[in-house]
Design a protein around this motif. Structure first.
Motif, PDB file in Angstrom:
ATOM      1  N   ASN A  29     -31.216   9.562 -49.340  1.00  0.00           N
ATOM      2  CA  ASN A  29     -30.810   9.890 -48.013  1.00  0.00           C
ATOM      3  C   ASN A  29     -29.310  10.786 -48.159  1.00  0.00           C
ATOM      4  O   ASN A  29     -28.902  10.805 -48.971  1.00  0.00           O
ATOM      5  CB  ASN A  29     -30.857   8.828 -47.051  1.00  0.00           C
ATOM      6  CG  ASN A  29     -29.492   7.684 -47.602  1.00  0.00           C
ATOM      7  OD1 ASN A  29     -28.755   8.172 -48.180  1.00  0.00           O
ATOM      8  ND2 ASN A  29     -30.038   6.453 -47.480  1.00  0.00           N
ATOM      9  N   GLU A  30     -28.762  10.976 -46.875  1.00  0.00           N
ATOM     10  CA  GLU A  30     -27.575  11.877 -46.732  1.00  0.00           C
ATOM     11  C   GLU A  30     -26.581  11.113 -47.586  1.00  0.00           C
ATOM     12  O   GLU A  30     -25.637  11.793 -48.409  1.00  0.00           O
ATOM     13  CB  GLU A  30     -27.222  12.017 -45.563  1.00  0.00           C
ATOM     14  CG  GLU A  30     -25.901  13.034 -45.356  1.00  0.00           C
ATOM     15  CD  GLU A  30     -25.400  13.364 -43.895  1.00  0.00           C
ATOM     16  OE1 GLU A  30     -24.450  13.706 -43.845  1.00  0.00           O
ATOM     17  OE2 GLU A  30     -26.264  13.020 -43.002  1.00  0.00           O
ATOM     18  N   ASN A  31     -26.320   9.708 -47.499  1.00  0.00           N
ATOM     19  CA  ASN A  31     -25.274   8.941 -48.002  1.00  0.00           C
ATOM     20  C   ASN A  31     -25.400   9.073 -49.749  1.00  0.00           C
ATOM     21  O   ASN A  31     -24.561   9.272 -50.434  1.00  0.00           O
ATOM     22  CB  ASN A  31     -25.145   7.609 -47.803  1.00  0.00           C
ATOM     23  CG  ASN A  31     -24.617   7.457 -46.345  1.00  0.00           C
ATOM     24  OD1 ASN A  31     -23.895   8.159 -45.833  1.00  0.00           O
ATOM     25  ND2 ASN A  31     -24.894   6.553 -45.415  1.00  0.00           N
ATOM     26  N   ASP A  32     -26.802   8.844 -50.241  1.00  0.00           N
ATOM     27  CA  ASP A  32     -27.122   9.001 -51.680  1.00  0.00           C
ATOM     28  C   ASP A  32     -26.664  10.379 -52.076  1.00  0.00           C
ATOM     29  O   ASP A  32     -26.148  10.340 -53.297  1.00  0.00           O
ATOM     30  CB  ASP A  32     -28.623   8.767 -51.701  1.00  0.00           C
ATOM     31  CG  ASP A  32     -29.070   7.363 -51.500  1.00  0.00           C
ATOM     32  OD1 ASP A  32     -28.032   6.481 -51.452  1.00  0.00           O
ATOM     33  OD2 ASP A  32     -30.341   7.149 -51.036  1.00  0.00           O
ATOM     34  N   LEU A  33     -27.048  11.314 -51.435  1.00  0.00           N
ATOM     35  CA  LEU A  33     -26.652  12.754 -51.931  1.00  0.00           C
ATOM     36  C   LEU A  33     -25.181  12.977 -51.961  1.00  0.00           C
ATOM     37  O   LEU A  33     -24.703  13.459 -52.864  1.00  0.00           O
ATOM     38  CB  LEU A  33     -27.331  13.918 -50.991  1.00  0.00           C
ATOM     39  CG  LEU A  33     -28.819  13.755 -51.160  1.00  0.00           C
ATOM     40  CD1 LEU A  33     -29.104  14.891 -50.045  1.00  0.00           C
ATOM     41  CD2 LEU A  33     -29.268  14.220 -52.329  1.00  0.00           C
ATOM     42  N   MET A  34     -24.347  12.267 -51.003  1.00  0.00           N
ATOM     43  CA  MET A  34     -22.982  12.545 -50.899  1.00  0.00           C
ATOM     44  C   MET A  34     -22.391  11.721 -52.064  1.00  0.00           C
ATOM     45  O   MET A  34     -21.357  12.268 -52.930  1.00  0.00           O
ATOM     46  CB  MET A  34     -22.498  12.024 -49.687  1.00  0.00           C
ATOM     47  CG  MET A  34     -22.592  13.045 -48.635  1.00  0.00           C
ATOM     48  SD  MET A  34     -21.744  12.842 -47.083  1.00  0.00           S
ATOM     49  CE  MET A  34     -21.355  11.232 -47.033  1.00  0.00           C
ATOM     50  N   GLU A  35     -22.926  10.527 -52.567  1.00  0.00           N
ATOM     51  CA  GLU A  35     -22.526   9.741 -53.595  1.00  0.00           C
ATOM     52  C   GLU A  35     -22.899  10.525 -54.885  1.00  0.00           C
ATOM     53  O   GLU A  35     -22.158  10.529 -56.018  1.00  0.00           O
ATOM     54  CB  GLU A  35     -23.173   8.569 -53.933  1.00  0.00           C
ATOM     55  CG  GLU A  35     -22.618   7.530 -52.815  1.00  0.00           C
ATOM     56  CD  GLU A  35     -23.235   6.136 -52.588  1.00  0.00           C
ATOM     57  OE1 GLU A  35     -23.724   5.807 -53.689  1.00  0.00           O
ATOM     58  OE2 GLU A  35     -23.342   5.376 -51.603  1.00  0.00           O
TER      59      GLU A  35
END
Length: 57
Positions: free
Chosen positions: A19-25
């Motif tokens: 998800n978006e948070n995973d991609l940012m991490e």
């Protein structure tokens, strides 16, 4: 021992599960890894200069 990830599995995770948070991490981890590699390269260059200077004296 480091766990080596298969590029195919990483791509599959990014494309289908992340998800978006995973991609940012992932981006932050990649930036940190690049910074570490840059610092290691700089340290190696400085060590080479020190070694060369020590040989002169």
């Amino acid at each position: 021992m480091r766990k080596k990830w298969d590029k195919r599995k990483i791509k599959e995770y990014i494309m289908h599960e992340a998800n978006e948070n995973d991609l940012m991490e992932i981006i932050e981890i990649m930036r940190a890894k690049k910074s570490v590699l840059d610092l290691e390269k700089l340290a190696a260059q400085k060590q080479k200069i020190i070694n060369d200077a020590e040989k002169l004296f």
